[in-house]
Design an enzyme around this catalytic site. Structure first.
Site, short mmCIF file in Angstrom:
data_model
loop_
_atom_site.label_atom_id
_atom_site.label_comp_id
_atom_site.label_asym_id
_atom_site.label_seq_id
_atom_site.Cartn_x
_atom_site.Cartn_y
_atom_site.Cartn_z
N HIS A 99 -7.43 -12.60 -5.57
CA HIS A 99 -6.60 -13.83 -5.41
C HIS A 99 -6.62 -14.70 -5.39
CE1 HIS A 99 -6.63 -10.36 -2.14
NE2 HIS A 99 -4.94 -10.97 -2.56
N ASP A 102 -9.05 -16.62 -2.77
CA ASP A 102 -10.33 -16.21 -2.60
C ASP A 102 -10.74 -17.05 -3.33
OD1 ASP A 102 -9.17 -14.02 -1.73
OD2 ASP A 102 -9.48 -12.23 -3.32
N GLU A 230 2.20 -2.42 -4.83
CA GLU A 230 0.45 -1.63 -4.14
C GLU A 230 1.04 -1.20 -2.78
OE1 GLU A 230 -3.28 -3.43 -3.74
OE2 GLU A 230 -3.30 -2.77 -2.13
N GLU A 266 -4.26 2.46 -3.29
CA GLU A 266 -5.30 1.96 -2.11
C GLU A 266 -5.02 3.63 -1.45
OE1 GLU A 266 -6.16 -1.46 -0.69
OE2 GLU A 266 -6.88 -1.07 0.70
N HIS A 269 -4.47 2.82 2.05
CA HIS A 269 -2.88 2.84 2.52
C HIS A 269 -2.45 4.14 1.93
CE1 HIS A 269 -3.07 -1.56 0.57
NE2 HIS A 269 -3.75 -1.69 1.56
N ASP A 305 -6.26 -0.29 8.96
CA ASP A 305 -7.05 -0.60 7.60
C ASP A 305 -8.08 -0.83 7.39
OD1 ASP A 305 -7.00 -0.11 4.54
OD2 ASP A 305 -6.05 -2.41 4.72
N ASP A 307 -10.33 -0.40 4.74
CA ASP A 307 -11.30 -0.47 3.60
C ASP A 307 -13.13 -0.18 3.55
OD1 ASP A 307 -8.55 -1.71 2.95
OD2 ASP A 307 -9.45 -3.88 3.32
C1 XUL Z 1 -4.39 -5.50 1.93
C2 XUL Z 1 -4.99 -5.13 0.26
C3 XUL Z 1 -4.58 -6.44 -0.91
C4 XUL Z 1 -4.14 -5.50 -1.93
C5 XUL Z 1 -4.04 -7.23 -2.20
O1 XUL Z 1 -4.39 -4.34 2.79
O2 XUL Z 1 -4.66 -3.83 -0.07
O3 XUL Z 1 -6.62 -6.49 -0.66
O4 XUL Z 1 -5.05 -4.94 -3.12
O5 XUL Z 1 -3.56 -8.08 -2.43
CO CO Z 2 -5.80 -3.94 -1.97
#
Ligand code: XUL
Ligand code: CO
Length: 441
Positions: A99, A102, A230, A266, A269, A305, A307
């Site tokens: 991003h 970042d 996304e 994702e 998600h 989430d 991750d």
């Molecule tokens: C948030 C997410 C983000 C996107 C990019 O849940 O997945 O990091 O991948 O903005």
């Molecule tokens: Co993502």
């Protein structure tokens, strides 16, 4: 300056290696069905989780030890670029993603923010000249700053819409400058908290307008990256407009954007939306909308989430099955949108986590390819739907029938016989493939 002095280049050493800093399954040069593993898997490192993240959570401060954090501001941003390319090189990873925020700190004004970005983008471009690592995608963060409290392209505040557009305009320019293969839109706050104060129709219409303008501008500057949307159902909003692939696809079709976008899917998600990862990949694949993947996993006991780095081999097998059936990911890749756990705070843990994820997807790839070679699931499905290959079933799929004839046929049926779906047998076969793929090596 180097930052990961305890780690050398990560190599493939095979299943019997006990070197924690070696790949056991990911052999980038190994050929699978005519392509190398590296070409098929197209791994990417997420800049935000790996170089920017401090591992804070809502209950506590960051724990991450990051040698570049001794600097501040632009100095830290520059140190992160140095660290990032050292990491990419040592991991020998083909892609990365970021991003805007970042890579460079926001300034007091948009102008200043863009100036900061220009400095870092120039530096990244320089590093990319001597590196094999390319930009899988970039995006802009239009969700963290307080100005985006009510959304960005779907904000109730026109000035915020304007500001968000200006950031995406810059993001598209940055993507072009660095040769990004894709450009991602994750609408962190493109949804709502409550309908009590929300004009959903206006917000969605505005979002549609926003995407069209972005596409027009990308075309104008000759940035030919694949646009990716996304989906995520919620978090931070209580409802996000691109809840999942199905609702995202309806949105894209309604606003005539289905030829402009594909999906960046994702895993975490998908599970937040109440689907499996493979469901989302499959839904996108059968509509020719599978673009790229954010590879991670949720925690089965936690609803949010998390991750995590992907280590669930059943999931990597079934997701690689979808990706192979899709003919690969094209310009997309497997971006580790994943962060180390808060207790894994050393710089070396960043390598261990990526090795775990890359090895897990390499296993998934090899097992999925074997399943496809042996037509395991194809045979099951062909047999299960055979009633549509002849007789009345064939008339239905060929569209040669109406309700009159269907009723006539139903009246003539003596007995309806269903057959077993054999679910347990199929699952056992997948286990067998998982467990036998590597024992013979
Ligand atoms: C948030 C997410 C983000 C996107 C990019 O849940 O997945 O990091 O991948 O903005
Ligand atoms: Co993502």
């Amino acid at each position: 300056m180097t930052y990961f002095n305890n780690v050398t280049n990560i190599k493939y050493e095979g299943v019997n290696s006990n070197n924690p800093f070696a790949f056991k399954f990911y052999n980038p040069e190994e050929i699978i069905n005519g392509k190398t593993m590296e070409e098929i898997l197209r791994f990417g490192v997420s800049y935000w989780h790996t170089f920017t993240e401090d591992l804070s959570d809502p209950f506590g401060d960051g724990t991450a030890i990051r040698p570049w954090d001794k600097y501040q501001g632009m100095d830290r941003a520059k140190a992160r670029v140095e660290a990032a390319f050292e990491f990419f090189e040592k991991l020998s990873v083909p892609y990365f993603c970021f991003h805007d925020v970042d890579i460079a700190p926001e300034g007091d004004t948009l102008k200043e923010t863009n100036k900061n970005l220009d400095v870092i983008v120039d530096m990244i471009k320089d590093y990319m000249k001597d590196s094999k690592t390319k930009l899988l995608w970039n995006t802009v963060n239009n969700f963290s700053h307080p100005r985006f409290v009510h959304g960005a392209g779907s904000s109730n505040n026109a000035d915020v819409f304007v500001y968000a557009a200006a950031k995406v305009k810059k993001g598209l320019e940055v993507g072009k400058e660095l040769g990004a293969e894709n450009y991602v839109f994750w609408g962190g706050r493109e949804g709502y908290e409550t309908l009590l104060n929300t004009d959903m129709k206006l917000e969605m219409d505005n979002l549609g307008r926003f995407f069209h303008m972005a596409n027009d501008y990308a075309k104008e500057i000759g940035f030919d990256a694949q646009f990716l949307i996304e989906p995520k159902p919620k978090e931070p909003t209580s409802h996000q407009y691109d809840f999942d692939v199905a609702s995202g696809y309806a949105f894209l079709q309604h606003y005539e954007l289905e030829d402009v976008f594909k999906f960046n899917i994702e895993a975490n998600h998908a599970t937040l939306a109440g689907h499996t990862f493979e469901h989302e990949l499959h839904y996108a694949r059968i509509h020719n909308m599978l673009g790229s993947v954010d590879a991670n996993q949720g925690h089965p006991l936690l609803g949010w989430d998390t991750d995590e780095f992907p280590t669930d081999l059943h999931s990597t097998v079934l997701s690689m099955y979808e990706i192979l059936k899709n003919g690969g990911l094209g310009r997309g890749g497997l971006n580790f949108d994943a962060k180390v756990r808060r207790g894994s705070f050393t710089p070396e843990d960043l390598f261990s986590a990526h090795i775990a994820g890359m090895d897990s997807f390499a296993v998934g790839l090899k097992v999925a390819q074997r399943l496809i070679d042996d037509k395991v699931l194809e045979k099951v499905i062909e047999e299960r739907y055979k009633s549509f290959n002849e007789g009345i079933g064939l008339d239905i799929v060929e569209g040669n029938i109406d309700f009159h004839r269907l009723e006539e046929h139903a009246l003539g049926l003596k007995e309806i016989k269903n057959e077993s779906g054999k679910l347990e047998q199929i699952k056992a076969t997948i286990n067998q493939y998982l467990l036998t793929t590597f024992t013979s090596e």
